[in-house]
Scaffold this motif. Structure first.
Motif, mmCIF file in Angstrom:
data_model
loop_
_atom_site.group_PDB
_atom_site.id
_atom_site.type_symbol
_atom_site.label_atom_id
_atom_site.label_comp_id
_atom_site.label_asym_id
_atom_site.label_seq_id
_atom_site.Cartn_x
_atom_site.Cartn_y
_atom_site.Cartn_z
ATOM 1 N N VAL A 139 33.749 20.376 25.769
ATOM 2 C CA VAL A 139 33.638 21.556 26.638
ATOM 3 C C VAL A 139 32.665 22.545 26.006
ATOM 4 O O VAL A 139 32.855 22.982 24.873
ATOM 5 C CB VAL A 139 35.006 22.233 26.855
ATOM 6 N N THR A 140 31.606 22.875 26.738
ATOM 7 C CA THR A 140 30.615 23.840 26.265
ATOM 8 C C THR A 140 31.068 25.247 26.646
ATOM 9 O O THR A 140 31.188 25.566 27.834
ATOM 10 C CB THR A 140 29.234 23.558 26.892
ATOM 11 N N LEU A 141 31.340 26.062 25.648
ATOM 12 C CA LEU A 141 31.891 27.396 25.890
ATOM 13 C C LEU A 141 30.820 28.471 25.814
ATOM 14 O O LEU A 141 29.942 28.436 24.937
ATOM 15 C CB LEU A 141 32.992 27.706 24.864
ATOM 16 N N VAL A 142 30.881 29.430 26.741
ATOM 17 C CA VAL A 142 30.012 30.604 26.672
ATOM 18 C C VAL A 142 30.795 31.727 25.996
ATOM 19 O O VAL A 142 32.024 31.760 26.044
ATOM 20 C CB VAL A 142 29.556 31.059 28.071
ATOM 21 N N ALA A 143 30.079 32.623 25.371
ATOM 22 C CA ALA A 143 30.725 33.751 24.689
ATOM 23 C C ALA A 143 31.379 34.668 25.720
ATOM 24 O O ALA A 143 30.828 34.922 26.798
ATOM 25 C CB ALA A 143 29.696 34.518 23.875
ATOM 26 N N VAL A 144 32.562 35.159 25.381
ATOM 27 C CA VAL A 144 33.295 36.056 26.275
ATOM 28 C C VAL A 144 32.962 37.499 25.881
ATOM 29 O O VAL A 144 33.174 37.893 24.737
ATOM 30 C CB VAL A 144 34.811 35.824 26.165
ATOM 31 N N PRO A 145 32.425 38.315 26.814
ATOM 32 C CA PRO A 145 32.039 39.694 26.478
ATOM 33 C C PRO A 145 33.236 40.528 26.016
ATOM 34 O O PRO A 145 34.365 40.333 26.492
ATOM 35 C CB PRO A 145 31.481 40.243 27.797
ATOM 36 N N SER A 146 32.986 41.445 25.124
ATOM 37 C CA SER A 146 34.035 42.362 24.670
ATOM 38 C C SER A 146 33.779 43.799 25.131
ATOM 39 O O SER A 146 34.667 44.652 25.025
ATOM 40 C CB SER A 146 34.141 42.339 23.140
ATOM 41 N N ASP A 147 32.583 44.049 25.667
ATOM 42 C CA ASP A 147 32.255 45.395 26.145
ATOM 43 C C ASP A 147 33.044 45.704 27.419
ATOM 44 O O ASP A 147 33.020 44.912 28.375
ATOM 45 C CB ASP A 147 30.749 45.492 26.439
ATOM 46 N N PRO A 148 33.766 46.833 27.472
ATOM 47 C CA PRO A 148 34.591 47.151 28.646
ATOM 48 C C PRO A 148 33.820 47.159 29.966
ATOM 49 O O PRO A 148 34.353 46.725 30.996
ATOM 50 C CB PRO A 148 35.153 48.541 28.320
ATOM 51 N N ASP A 149 32.580 47.643 29.948
ATOM 52 C CA ASP A 149 31.796 47.665 31.188
ATOM 53 C C ASP A 149 31.536 46.252 31.704
ATOM 54 O O ASP A 149 31.612 45.996 32.917
ATOM 55 C CB ASP A 149 30.467 48.391 30.959
ATOM 56 N N GLU A 150 31.235 45.337 30.796
ATOM 57 C CA GLU A 150 31.008 43.952 31.208
ATOM 58 C C GLU A 150 32.299 43.303 31.696
ATOM 59 O O GLU A 150 32.288 42.526 32.656
ATOM 60 C CB GLU A 150 30.421 43.153 30.038
ATOM 61 N N ILE A 151 33.407 43.625 31.043
ATOM 62 C CA ILE A 151 34.695 43.078 31.472
ATOM 63 C C ILE A 151 35.013 43.522 32.892
ATOM 64 O O ILE A 151 35.430 42.717 33.738
ATOM 65 C CB ILE A 151 35.825 43.508 30.506
ATOM 66 N N ARG A 152 34.820 44.802 33.171
ATOM 67 C CA ARG A 152 35.118 45.332 34.511
ATOM 68 C C ARG A 152 34.315 44.612 35.587
ATOM 69 O O ARG A 152 34.810 44.351 36.685
ATOM 70 C CB ARG A 152 34.821 46.831 34.561
ATOM 71 N N GLU A 153 33.048 44.306 35.284
ATOM 72 C CA GLU A 153 32.186 43.638 36.254
ATOM 73 C C GLU A 153 32.669 42.232 36.586
ATOM 74 O O GLU A 153 32.346 41.691 37.631
ATOM 75 C CB GLU A 153 30.751 43.562 35.711
ATOM 76 N N MET A 154 33.464 41.653 35.689
ATOM 77 C CA MET A 154 33.892 40.258 35.827
ATOM 78 C C MET A 154 35.360 40.131 36.251
ATOM 79 O O MET A 154 35.947 39.061 36.141
ATOM 80 C CB MET A 154 33.645 39.508 34.511
ATOM 81 N N LEU A 155 35.949 41.232 36.723
ATOM 82 C CA LEU A 155 37.345 41.206 37.153
ATOM 83 C C LEU A 155 37.446 40.987 38.659
ATOM 84 O O LEU A 155 36.546 41.365 39.421
ATOM 85 C CB LEU A 155 38.047 42.515 36.780
ATOM 86 N N SER A 156 38.553 40.443 39.090
ATOM 87 C CA SER A 156 38.792 40.228 40.523
ATOM 88 C C SER A 156 39.172 41.550 41.190
ATOM 89 O O SER A 156 39.658 42.476 40.530
ATOM 90 C CB SER A 156 39.925 39.220 40.728
ATOM 91 N N PRO A 157 38.978 41.643 42.521
ATOM 92 C CA PRO A 157 39.432 42.837 43.237
ATOM 93 C C PRO A 157 40.929 43.096 43.049
ATOM 94 O O PRO A 157 41.374 44.243 43.025
ATOM 95 C CB PRO A 157 39.112 42.512 44.700
ATOM 96 N N LYS A 158 41.707 42.034 42.871
ATOM 97 C CA LYS A 158 43.149 42.172 42.699
ATOM 98 C C LYS A 158 43.484 42.894 41.400
ATOM 99 O O LYS A 158 44.336 43.793 41.368
ATOM 100 C CB LYS A 158 43.805 40.787 42.719
#
Length: 364
Positions: free
Chosen positions: A151-170
């Motif tokens: 499994v090729t893994l991409v790095a998971v962002p730790s910056d809060p702004d980037e996290i927010r952009e990747m969250l579901s509407p729920k």
């Protein structure tokens, strides 16, 4: 105790609902790169490479053809190949299913984090020199580790702004709800305590991680998880490694919640009943209850004098009907509770006097 007196101690929570938009993607085009890579590995699995299948083939070859032993091995081998029901194949399919559901429910960041974290735990557990998950056989560990490494893994962002952009509407709707609830309690001069009910065990872990990463929630809430007991105690399961992600035990989490060291618990249905949990100010059903019993039990956790019971629903053509359904159930229950003519049926006394006499001839 009379009904009027009882009403002074039994507090009815305010029923609310929170609507959220569905995700803009479907299972076929999930935005999580880690999910995509995991799916590629799972789809490429060959059941003939599995240690169990190899072992069964070897046993079949040693057995006398046509014997009872040979027939037993042959049937087991056929069933195993047909269902692909081996430790690694079943475990990786379950892993993929959980990751995809997390992506749909919580968003891309949660799915990428979950896949990374489970593989990290899987590597530790599958290491032959590691004494974790001792029920796993050595050849199972080796085969599992071999596939996890693909499994090729991409790095998971730790910056809060980037996290927010990747969250579901729920999840975004949940965060806004939590902030509003906490502000209401603060405005009334009360301390906040809340429970969030989530269906999937894996989603509990991923959701708690999101809330602990964002300053708007981590600065307001001291978050704990409750997962309940594993349903796979009779047959080891790969996803049991997720229990290692949760640092605190259930006992410690409950103790810290009671004393106020934690003020928000993300939980499976284990917290609906049977656990000694203090009265909460806010109970949120992140996922709708599966039945009336689950609804009533989770609602019963919101029993502080000032409390709320909140249900989250996807905004579609059906949500108004669903809301009305639960409102009707609430009204029916309250009507039963408060009906002065409702009489509890009497049960016959077990020790009523029986006039019959039993005599023993020899004694009179």
């Amino acid at each position: 105790m009379h009904r009027e007196e009882l009403a002074q101690y039994v507090h009815r929570p305010v029923f609310k609902h929170v609507l959220y938009d569905p995700p803009h993607y479907a299972y076929e085009n999930l935005p999580s790169e880690n999910c995509f890579s995991l799916r590629s590995v799972v789809e490429a699995l060959n059941i003939e490479d599995d240690p169990l299948v190899k072992s069964l083939r070897a046993q079949l070859a040693r057995a006398q053809q046509g014997s009872d032993e040979w027939l037993r091995f042959d049937q087991k081998l056929s069933k195993t190949i047909h269902k692909a029901d081996t430790f690694t194949h079943r475990g990786l399919r379950d892993f993929l299913r959980a990751a995809e559901e997390i992506c749909m429910d919580l968003g891309q960041w949660s799915a990428d984090w979950y896949v990374t974290k489970v593989i990290e735990q899987g590597r530790r557990a599958a290491n032959p020199y590691n004494n974790i998950m001792t029920s796993w056989q050595a050849n199972e560990k080796s085969y599992l580790l071999e596939n996890l490494e693909k499994v090729t893994l991409v790095a998971v962002p730790s910056d809060p702004d980037e996290i927010r952009e990747m969250l579901s509407p729920k999840v975004k709707a949940l965060i806004a709800c939590l902030q509003a609830e906490e502000a209401d309690f603060q405005g009334a001069g009360e301390t906040y305590s809340g429970l969030i009910f989530v269906t999937r065990r894996d989603s509990v872990i991923a959701l708690a991680e999101v809330l602990s990463r964002l300053p708007e929630t981590s600065q307001l809430f001291r978050i704990g998880c409750l997962l309940g007991s594993s349903s796979s105690f009779k047959r080891h399961s790969f996803l049991d490694v997720t229990r290692e992600i949760v640092k605190d035990s259930q006992v410690n989490t409950l103790a810290e919640f009671r004393c106020g060291d934690k003020n928000l618990i993300v939980s499976t249905s284990v917290a609906e009943e049977g656990l000694d949990i203090q009265a909460c100010g806010s109970v949120i059903r992140f996922d709708p209850p599966p039945n009336v019993v689950a609804w009533a039990q989770s609602r019963g956790r919101a029993r502080r004098q000032r409390s709320s019971f909140i249900m989250m629903l996807e905004q579609d053509k059906q949500h108004e009907l669903i809301i009305q359904k639960w409102i009707n159930i609430e009204q029916q229950m309250m009507a039963l509770y408060t009906d002065p003519n409702r009489v509890t049926p009497e049960t016959p006394e077990d020790d009523e006097y029986d006039e019959r006499v039993f005599r023993v001839p020899s004694t009179g």
